[in-house]
Design a protein around this motif. Structure first.
Motif, PDB file in Angstrom:
ATOM      1  N   GLN A   6       0.822  -1.202   0.000  1.00 41.73           N
ATOM      2  CA  GLN A   6       0.000   0.000   0.000  1.00 41.73           C
ATOM      3  C   GLN A   6       0.869   1.271   0.000  1.00 41.73           C
ATOM      4  O   GLN A   6       0.575   2.233  -0.706  1.00 41.73           O
ATOM      5  CB  GLN A   6      -0.915   0.012   1.233  1.00 41.73           C
ATOM      6  N   VAL A   7       1.954   1.250   0.789  1.00 38.59           N
ATOM      7  CA  VAL A   7       2.869   2.402   0.831  1.00 38.59           C
ATOM      8  C   VAL A   7       3.503   2.633  -0.541  1.00 38.59           C
ATOM      9  O   VAL A   7       3.584   3.764  -1.035  1.00 38.59           O
ATOM     10  CB  VAL A   7       3.961   2.192   1.898  1.00 38.59           C
ATOM     11  N   VAL A   8       3.939   1.534  -1.170  1.00 37.79           N
ATOM     12  CA  VAL A   8       4.545   1.639  -2.504  1.00 37.79           C
ATOM     13  C   VAL A   8       3.524   2.151  -3.513  1.00 37.79           C
ATOM     14  O   VAL A   8       3.837   3.001  -4.364  1.00 37.79           O
ATOM     15  CB  VAL A   8       5.121   0.273  -2.951  1.00 37.79           C
ATOM     16  N   ALA A   9       2.282   1.662  -3.432  1.00 34.81           N
ATOM     17  CA  ALA A   9       1.237   2.089  -4.367  1.00 34.81           C
ATOM     18  C   ALA A   9       0.958   3.586  -4.245  1.00 34.81           C
ATOM     19  O   ALA A   9       0.800   4.292  -5.256  1.00 34.81           O
ATOM     20  CB  ALA A   9      -0.045   1.291  -4.122  1.00 34.81           C
ATOM     21  N   ILE A  10       0.914   4.099  -3.007  1.00 31.91           N
ATOM     22  CA  ILE A  10       0.696   5.532  -2.787  1.00 31.91           C
ATOM     23  C   ILE A  10       1.867   6.341  -3.357  1.00 31.91           C
ATOM     24  O   ILE A  10       1.672   7.380  -3.999  1.00 31.91           O
ATOM     25  CB  ILE A  10       0.525   5.822  -1.283  1.00 31.91           C
ATOM     26  N   SER A  11       3.080   5.845  -3.144  1.00 33.57           N
ATOM     27  CA  SER A  11       4.266   6.541  -3.661  1.00 33.57           C
ATOM     28  C   SER A  11       4.267   6.571  -5.181  1.00 33.57           C
ATOM     29  O   SER A  11       4.630   7.586  -5.793  1.00 33.57           O
ATOM     30  CB  SER A  11       5.538   5.854  -3.147  1.00 33.57           C
ATOM     31  N   VAL A  12       3.854   5.468  -5.813  1.00 38.17           N
ATOM     32  CA  VAL A  12       3.780   5.399  -7.272  1.00 38.17           C
ATOM     33  C   VAL A  12       2.779   6.422  -7.799  1.00 38.17           C
ATOM     34  O   VAL A  12       3.041   7.139  -8.770  1.00 38.17           O
ATOM     35  CB  VAL A  12       3.392   3.977  -7.728  1.00 38.17           C
ATOM     36  N   THR A  13       1.621   6.526  -7.147  1.00 36.23           N
ATOM     37  CA  THR A  13       0.597   7.482  -7.580  1.00 36.23           C
ATOM     38  C   THR A  13       1.109   8.914  -7.450  1.00 36.23           C
ATOM     39  O   THR A  13       0.942   9.726  -8.370  1.00 36.23           O
ATOM     40  CB  THR A  13      -0.679   7.310  -6.741  1.00 36.23           C
ATOM     41  N   TYR A  14       1.754   9.220  -6.316  1.00 35.31           N
ATOM     42  CA  TYR A  14       2.268  10.581  -6.100  1.00 35.31           C
ATOM     43  C   TYR A  14       3.324  10.928  -7.149  1.00 35.31           C
ATOM     44  O   TYR A  14       3.283  11.999  -7.768  1.00 35.31           O
ATOM     45  CB  TYR A  14       2.872  10.699  -4.699  1.00 35.31           C
ATOM     46  N   LEU A  15       4.269  10.018  -7.356  1.00 37.22           N
ATOM     47  CA  LEU A  15       5.351  10.290  -8.290  1.00 37.22           C
ATOM     48  C   LEU A  15       4.817  10.394  -9.717  1.00 37.22           C
ATOM     49  O   LEU A  15       5.258  11.254 -10.501  1.00 37.22           O
ATOM     50  CB  LEU A  15       6.405   9.177  -8.194  1.00 37.22           C
ATOM     51  N   GLY A  16       3.859   9.542 -10.073  1.00 37.71           N
ATOM     52  CA  GLY A  16       3.269   9.589 -11.408  1.00 37.71           C
ATOM     53  C   GLY A  16       2.561  10.909 -11.671  1.00 37.71           C
ATOM     54  O   GLY A  16       2.704  11.509 -12.742  1.00 37.71           O
ATOM     55  N   GLU A  17       1.792  11.387 -10.690  1.00 35.37           N
ATOM     56  CA  GLU A  17       1.105  12.665 -10.832  1.00 35.37           C
ATOM     57  C   GLU A  17       2.116  13.807 -10.975  1.00 35.37           C
ATOM     58  O   GLU A  17       1.934  14.721 -11.781  1.00 35.37           O
ATOM     59  CB  GLU A  17       0.213  12.928  -9.608  1.00 35.37           C
ATOM     60  N   ASN A  18       3.187  13.742 -10.182  1.00 33.15           N
ATOM     61  CA  ASN A  18       4.200  14.790 -10.212  1.00 33.15           C
ATOM     62  C   ASN A  18       4.874  14.878 -11.576  1.00 33.15           C
ATOM     63  O   ASN A  18       5.030  15.961 -12.147  1.00 33.15           O
ATOM     64  CB  ASN A  18       5.229  14.512  -9.114  1.00 33.15           C
ATOM     65  N   VAL A  19       5.275  13.725 -12.113  1.00 34.41           N
ATOM     66  CA  VAL A  19       5.919  13.688 -13.427  1.00 34.41           C
ATOM     67  C   VAL A  19       4.966  14.203 -14.501  1.00 34.41           C
ATOM     68  O   VAL A  19       5.340  15.001 -15.372  1.00 34.41           O
ATOM     69  CB  VAL A  19       6.382  12.250 -13.768  1.00 34.41           C
ATOM     70  N   ALA A  20       3.700  13.745 -14.436  1.00 32.66           N
ATOM     71  CA  ALA A  20       2.728  14.113 -15.463  1.00 32.66           C
ATOM     72  C   ALA A  20       2.439  15.607 -15.475  1.00 32.66           C
ATOM     73  O   ALA A  20       2.429  16.248 -16.528  1.00 32.66           O
ATOM     74  CB  ALA A  20       1.435  13.326 -15.250  1.00 32.66           C
ATOM     75  N   TRP A  21       2.222  16.193 -14.275  1.00 26.88           N
ATOM     76  CA  TRP A  21       1.875  17.608 -14.235  1.00 26.88           C
ATOM     77  C   TRP A  21       3.061  18.493 -14.569  1.00 26.88           C
ATOM     78  O   TRP A  21       2.896  19.567 -15.161  1.00 26.88           O
ATOM     79  CB  TRP A  21       1.276  17.972 -12.878  1.00 26.88           C
ATOM     80  N   THR A  22       4.262  18.079 -14.212  1.00 26.92           N
ATOM     81  CA  THR A  22       5.447  18.845 -14.602  1.00 26.92           C
ATOM     82  C   THR A  22       5.578  18.883 -16.118  1.00 26.92           C
ATOM     83  O   THR A  22       5.853  19.935 -16.720  1.00 26.92           O
ATOM     84  CB  THR A  22       6.714  18.227 -13.976  1.00 26.92           C
ATOM     85  N   ALA A  23       5.364  17.720 -16.752  1.00 30.18           N
ATOM     86  CA  ALA A  23       5.477  17.637 -18.210  1.00 30.18           C
ATOM     87  C   ALA A  23       4.376  18.420 -18.912  1.00 30.18           C
ATOM     88  O   ALA A  23       4.629  19.153 -19.876  1.00 30.18           O
ATOM     89  CB  ALA A  23       5.446  16.171 -18.653  1.00 30.18           C
ATOM     90  N   THR A  24       3.138  18.288 -18.425  1.00 28.34           N
ATOM     91  CA  THR A  24       2.036  18.962 -19.115  1.00 28.34           C
ATOM     92  C   THR A  24       2.048  20.473 -18.891  1.00 28.34           C
ATOM     93  O   THR A  24       1.607  21.230 -19.761  1.00 28.34           O
ATOM     94  CB  THR A  24       0.681  18.379 -18.681  1.00 28.34           C
ATOM     95  N   ASN A  25       2.561  20.940 -17.738  1.00 30.47           N
ATOM     96  CA  ASN A  25       2.715  22.388 -17.555  1.00 30.47           C
ATOM     97  C   ASN A  25       3.728  22.950 -18.549  1.00 30.47           C
ATOM     98  O   ASN A  25       3.547  24.045 -19.092  1.00 30.47           O
ATOM     99  CB  ASN A  25       3.144  22.702 -16.125  1.00 30.47           C
ATOM    100  N   ALA A  26       4.794  22.192 -18.787  1.00 29.98           N
ATOM    101  CA  ALA A  26       5.777  22.612 -19.791  1.00 29.98           C
ATOM    102  C   ALA A  26       5.147  22.606 -21.183  1.00 29.98           C
ATOM    103  O   ALA A  26       5.438  23.473 -22.015  1.00 29.98           O
ATOM    104  CB  ALA A  26       6.997  21.686 -19.746  1.00 29.98           C
ATOM    105  N   LEU A  27       4.273  21.623 -21.448  1.00 27.71           N
ATOM    106  CA  LEU A  27       3.582  21.564 -22.734  1.00 27.71           C
ATOM    107  C   LEU A  27       2.659  22.769 -22.906  1.00 27.71           C
ATOM    108  O   LEU A  27       2.560  23.340 -23.997  1.00 27.71           O
ATOM    109  CB  LEU A  27       2.782  20.265 -22.847  1.00 27.71           C
ATOM    110  N   ARG A  28       1.970  23.178 -21.825  1.00 29.90           N
ATOM    111  CA  ARG A  28       1.113  24.374 -21.892  1.00 29.90           C
ATOM    112  C   ARG A  28       1.930  25.596 -22.322  1.00 29.90           C
ATOM    113  O   ARG A  28       1.494  26.394 -23.157  1.00 29.90           O
ATOM    114  CB  ARG A  28       0.488  24.649 -20.523  1.00 29.90           C
TER     115      ARG A  28
END
Length: 440
Positions: free
Chosen positions: A75-97
């Motif tokens: 469960q701890v690993v799953a939460i960390s994966v979700t957090y890191l995935g969201e972070n990577v995605a929003w950093t990339a899409t903000n740059a795309l904007r």
């Protein structure tokens, strides 16, 4: 239409590469999470078989503690994966904007005449937000569930090759059905996104013209048009939801078939003495676990319909190119400039000419005043001098050099314009006076 995953990757690849370290960490954590989910049922199988065999309480206790510990770590690993995935995605899409906004600002006036600010906002912000959801949830879930599926099938092969083979065939057939259905709603979703962009463009127009609309008694017309735009969106929504309903029911049928296959195969293996109760539990648990990636893929592919439309629209937007381009031509020197129009013809729409074979010479240091009725082409002259548009025929010359051969930056650095419209930007007084030029 059949969009490849390369189309999705191409939109964000340049902005994800700088985050490759976090991307590698995300992949490692993802593998770890999947491994723990596949390994946990093995411990439970051992617990069941040990309990039925009458083993010591201490053995059962340690087995139970191990199962609980692995579940908590997972469960701890799953939460960390979700957090890191969201972070990577929003950093990339903000740059795309930022990239898309800059792209829009450099496109020609012809493009901006054909596309309202509301439509551009919907593309640059609305469509990119959907894409962020794709990379933070869809792509992540697709990879995770794909790995989970492969891991379960490998575990089934290890337990019994016949069960592994049967469920491999079943999984291939199910994925094939999903692959065939994944794009069926994309045209309707694309039409819906375009209709929403038109709605926002309409709202932007109506709000900016509030005084004129009220003074001319056109409020009722504006409300009717608002309802018409919303009705178009509703129609496309209905068609898209019906296509998604087809996907969901097809997957429901496939998963029901899988459940029946799991129950019947488990019963047959136990009756033939080829499996213990713990192994049968393992089969049933794995098949229940197998349903999870299939349902997840189904729901994500439903979202894929919307995302596919956004990707197509953003790709189209990125493919718009500037028609007026010259960054390596002649440089205009800072000095009094001479201007000449030589047989210039120009039309905004390609049909109705605003200027027809216009010629005049303006010597350096002289002043020219133009008088004419509205629509006679006075503003158009200024736009042509700045190369906001290019002439259809004839030529414009600055100091006897063709304007099309001069550097755009050089032209706009040496010629000033004061427009008839007053633009106040949401910035300081200094920035409004200098147009954000820090050198002043």
């Amino acid at each position: 239409m059949n969009l490849s995953f390369k189309s999705y990757w191409n939109l964000l690849s340049d902005h994800i590469r700088p985050q490759k370290g976090r991307f590698v960490l995300l992949a490692l954590m993802l593998f770890g999470s999947i491994s723990l989910r596949i390994f946990a049922p093995q411990i439970m199988r051992r617990f069941i078989d040990s309990a039925l065999a009458g083993e010591a309480l201490q053995t059962l206790t340690w087995t139970a503690i191990a199962f609980i510990g692995i579940a908590l770590i997972q469960q701890v690993v799953a939460i960390s994966v979700t957090y890191l995935g969201e972070n990577v995605a929003w950093t990339a899409t903000n740059a795309l904007r930022a990239e898309l906004a800059e792209h829009a600002l450099h496109l020609d006036m012809k493009f901006h005449n054909d596309h309202t600010p509301g439509e551009l906002i919907e593309r640059i912000d609305g469509d990119v937000t959907e894409l962020a959801t794709f990379f933070s949830q869809f792509a992540l879930n697709l990879i995770a569930n794909g790995l989970l599926l492969v891991g379960i099938l490998i575990a089934l092969f290890i337990e019994d090759w016949r069960a592994g083979l049967a469920f491999t065939v079943y999984s291939v057939l199910t994925i094939t059905i999903l692959g065939r259905l994944k794009d069926i709603a994309v045209p309707h979703q694309k039409a819906r996104r375009e209709a929403e962009a038109n709605l926002y463009g309409f709202i932007e127009e109506q709000l900016s013209g509030t005084e004129d609309i009220r003074s001319s008694g056109a409020v009722d017309f504006s409300i009717r048009e608002l309802f018409r735009h919303q009705g178009i969106i509703l129609g496309h929504n209905r068609k898209a939801h019906f296509k998604r309903w087809i996907i969901e029911n097809a997957m429901g049928f496939a998963l029901t078939t899988g459940t029946l296959l799991a129950i019947s195969s488990g019963y047959w293996l136990f009756s033939a003495g080829l499996a213990t109760i713990g192994t049968v539990y393992l089969f049933v648990h794995y098949i229940s676990l197998l349903e999870e990636p299939f349902w997840a893929m189904t729901h994500e592919i439903e979202s894929f319909q919307t995302i596919g439309a956004c990707v197509e629209r953003l790709t189209e937007f990125r493919n718009f190119k500037k028609e007026v381009v010259n960054e390596t031509g002649l440089e205009i020197k800072t000095r009094p400039l001479a201007l000449s129009f030589d047989d210039v013809t120009f039309s905004y729409n390609g049909n109705d000419s605003v200027l027809t074979r216009l010629s005049f010479d303006l010597k350096a240091g002289s002043v020219l005043g133009l008088l004419g009725r509205t629509g006679s082409g006075k503003t158009t002259l200024g736009r042509l001098i700045f190369r906001l548009y290019d002439v259809e025929s004839g030529s414009i010359k600055i100091n006897n050099a063709d304007l099309r051969e001069a550097q755009l930056r050089s032209v706009r650095r040496n010629i000033a314009i004061v427009t008839q419209d007053v633009q106040l930007f949401r910035a300081s007084i200094r920035d409004n006076l200098t147009f954000f030029d820090r050198s002043i």
